[in-house]
Design an enzyme around this catalytic site. Structure first.
Site, short mmCIF file in Angstrom:
data_model
loop_
_atom_site.label_atom_id
_atom_site.label_comp_id
_atom_site.label_asym_id
_atom_site.label_seq_id
_atom_site.Cartn_x
_atom_site.Cartn_y
_atom_site.Cartn_z
N GLU A 269 0.78 -1.31 0.07
CA GLU A 269 -0.02 -0.03 0.09
C GLU A 269 0.92 1.25 -0.11
O GLU A 269 0.46 2.12 -0.83
CB GLU A 269 -0.68 0.08 1.25
CG GLU A 269 -1.74 1.24 1.27
CD GLU A 269 -2.72 1.48 0.03
OE1 GLU A 269 -2.44 2.20 -0.71
OE2 GLU A 269 -3.56 0.55 0.19
N ASP A 273 0.84 4.00 -3.18
CA ASP A 273 0.56 5.49 -3.00
C ASP A 273 1.55 6.27 -3.36
O ASP A 273 1.61 7.31 -4.15
CB ASP A 273 0.23 5.67 -1.52
CG ASP A 273 -0.94 5.00 -1.01
OD1 ASP A 273 -1.78 4.61 -1.97
OD2 ASP A 273 -1.16 4.85 0.25
N SER A 457 -7.20 2.15 -3.73
CA SER A 457 -6.16 2.96 -3.30
C SER A 457 -5.26 3.67 -4.26
O SER A 457 -4.41 4.53 -3.88
CB SER A 457 -5.33 1.76 -2.81
OG SER A 457 -5.74 1.49 -1.27
#
Length: 570
Positions: A269, A273, A457
């Site tokens: 994650e 990002d 995400s």
């Protein structure tokens, strides 16, 4: 001695997982921090009214506040802070930070003293965390209480529970690719290997020379970490500058890579990002806020980013509204109102489990924090061969009608679907969507290997980066310009000006279907960045002159002495 009168603080603890097993009392000597949420300044300015006024204005007419101005107008009153300090001193607690962003005061002390002060036993529980791993967390066995004389001052409390709530909203594609260093970046024809975030942004009209120079994107992380060499190799391979990256520790959390190289951990994650933002906003700085995966941690991370004056905020974590406490959602939403007042848009992933949001409760469930009316909820599509003419809804995208928030003014401009739970109209997510399907996913580099990622995400840093690029262009003639509230632009100027492409392919995310103009699957559709930029710059006027009025002096606090200040169990 009779027990002093008290009032309960209901709605201040997240639901306990049904599978949680009690382990007894939490160590009474453990030193912890809780955040006491105070009322707005009595007689002072109304933050919600300021946000409403800003939404009604064009970007050029908006007068955004500095942190110092915001603190002067909307910070807790000195009388209220002193009242909480009296309560803390009487219960052997230390007073810590006072936050104008959340309206909270931090109290620090031993669990035994916290327990006595708030008249609630604090237990230890064992359960399974959002990552599927066993964990032990702190949780109050009952409803906290405060002295009656504080009842009009204190509105809530966070930090009694340390139950991890939020899940990272990403999906790892089935195939991992392992090119040798220097291997070519995949072309649009090789979607099986994923696309670069640069190529995906280009499909939405972001030019290759867009930089975002001088801007700062805040990336909120509730676990995991990264190693610098992965970012360095990724940027070198894509031919983009390595951004200036600053790690920010919130409540003691730090950049903590799990190791092992698995992309399915929180490390995946974090790098998703960061790498999406680096590829899209090529010259923007990144501040990565590492916080504990708790209600208090998320709120404090966003508050810190707002106080730091970043350009935009990206959040790729969340959980169903039903899993959060009422006070935490209200405190988070206040922080996002503060962000709007200071000109900072907040973007949050809408989830990757369709309209149920992963809960088996027979209902549709909106994901929070994306359901906050002061957040841009980011949904997902599938983008075959990067051809927007073939773009469809991603069947796993989060999207639903909130059970908590009323319809915000900006959503009254579009036809909203009624809730499948009760037929009512309320805040609906998402607001805007972009590519999120693993089948047309993002090529990400982690622990020396390339992997294909999907999930909403990826959409939150993508859109936060677009906001950074728009702000950069606004600031070329006037550095003080801020983009501000993004939803007002989406449902106003961008929708009316043709900067959005609706997705109405008849597909669904479970209990909601795509529809003309707006749906609880892909929101308003997907962005045309070039058109967004044109509409944002058109007719832009200089910012208004500062006009900051001093707040109305608050009424005097209760009379001297307050013999019931020390509310204990004994």
């Amino acid at each position: 001695m009779p027990t002093p009168p008290s009032v309960p603080l209901s709605g201040n603890v997240p639901p306990k997982p049904p599978e949680a097993s009690p382990l007894g009392s939490w160590d009474g000597n453990d030193v912890v921090e809780v955040s006491v949420l105070l009322r707005p300044q009595p007689g002072g300015a109304d933050l919600a009214e300021r946000v409403a006024r800003l939404r009604a204005q064009t970007p050029g007419a908006r007068r955004h506040l500095s942190h110092a101005e915001f603190q002067n107008i909307y910070g807790p009153s000195q009388d209220d802070v002193e009242a909480v300090s009296d309560f803390a001193n009487a219960n052997n607690l230390q007073v810590g930070e006072r936050s104008s962003i959340t309206g909270a005061v931090t109290l620090r002390g031993r669990v035994a003293d916290i327990s006595r002060a708030f008249r609630v036993e604090i237990g230890a529980y064992e359960s399974t965390g959002p990552d599927g791993q066993p964990l032990v967390f702190r949780y109050p066995n009952g409803t906290p209480k405060i002295p009656r004389w504080l009842g009009g001052v204190v509105e809530g409390i966070t930090g009694l529970s340390t139950r991890p709530l939020a899940r990272p909203h990403f999906v790892v594609g089935k195939e991992a690719i392992r090119p040798m260093p220097g291997a070519p970046v995949p072309t649009p024809a090789s979607s099986r290997e994923g696309f670069t975030a640069s190529a995906i942004a280009s499909a939405y009209g972001v030019p290759a020379n867009a930089s975002g120079k001088g801007q700062t994107i805040a990336i909120i992380e509730l676990g995991g970490g990264y190693v610098a060499r992965d970012m360095e190799f990724y940027c070198k391979t894509l031919g983009v500058p390595l951004p200036k990256i600053t790690d920010v520790s919130v409540d003691g959390a730090k950049n903590s890579p799990t190791g092992g190289g698995s992309p399915a951990t929180a490390d995946g994650e974090v790098l998703l990002d960061m790498q999406v933002a680096a590829a899209v906003a090529r010259s923007s700085n990144q501040q990565v806020y590492f916080a504990p995966n708790t209600e208090q941690g998320l709120i404090n991370a966003v508050a810190q980013a707002v106080r730091d004056g970043v350009t935009s905020i990206s959040i790729s974590w969340g959980a169903s509204e039903a899993e959060w406490s009422k006070s935490a959602m209200q405190a988070f939403d206040r922080a996002c109102q503060a962000a709007i007042a200071m000109g900072i848009p907040v973007f949050a992933a809408a989830g990757d489990d369709g309209s149920t949001d992963g809960l088996r409760n027979g209902r549709s469930n909106a994901d929070f924090p994306s359901s906050s009316p002061n957040v841009v909820a980011c949904g997902g599509t599938e983008l075959p061969k990067l051809d927007r003419n073939q773009e469809t809804a991603w069947e796993k995208t989060g999207g639903a009608v909130s059970d908590v928030w009323p319809v915000p003014e900006y959503q009254k401009q579009v036809p909203l679907p009624p809730s499948v739970n009760d037929g009512q109209l309320r805040r609906t997510v998402p607001d805007l969507s972009a590519n999120a399907a693993p089948a047309t996913g993002y090529r990400i580099y982690i622990n020396g290997k390339w992997h294909v990622f999907g999930g909403t995400s990826a959409v939150s840093p993508l859109l936060a980066s677009m906001a950074s690029l728009l702000t950069h262009r606004l600031q070329i003639p006037q550095p003080e310009r801020r983009l501000g509230d993004f939803n007002a632009l989406l449902y106003g100027k961008f929708l009316k000006g043709g900067a959005l492409r609706e997705i109405n392919d008849g597909s669904s995310n479970g209990q909601y279907k795509t529809a003309p103009t707006y749906s609880a699957v892909t929101g308003l559709g997907t962005p045309n960045f070039a058109k967004m930029l044109q509409l944002t710059l058109a007719g832009f006027r200089g910012p208004q002159k500062p006009e900051v009025k001093a707040p109305t002096p608050p009424p005097q606090r209760p009379g001297p002495g307050r013999p019931d200040a020390g509310l204990g169990l004994g």
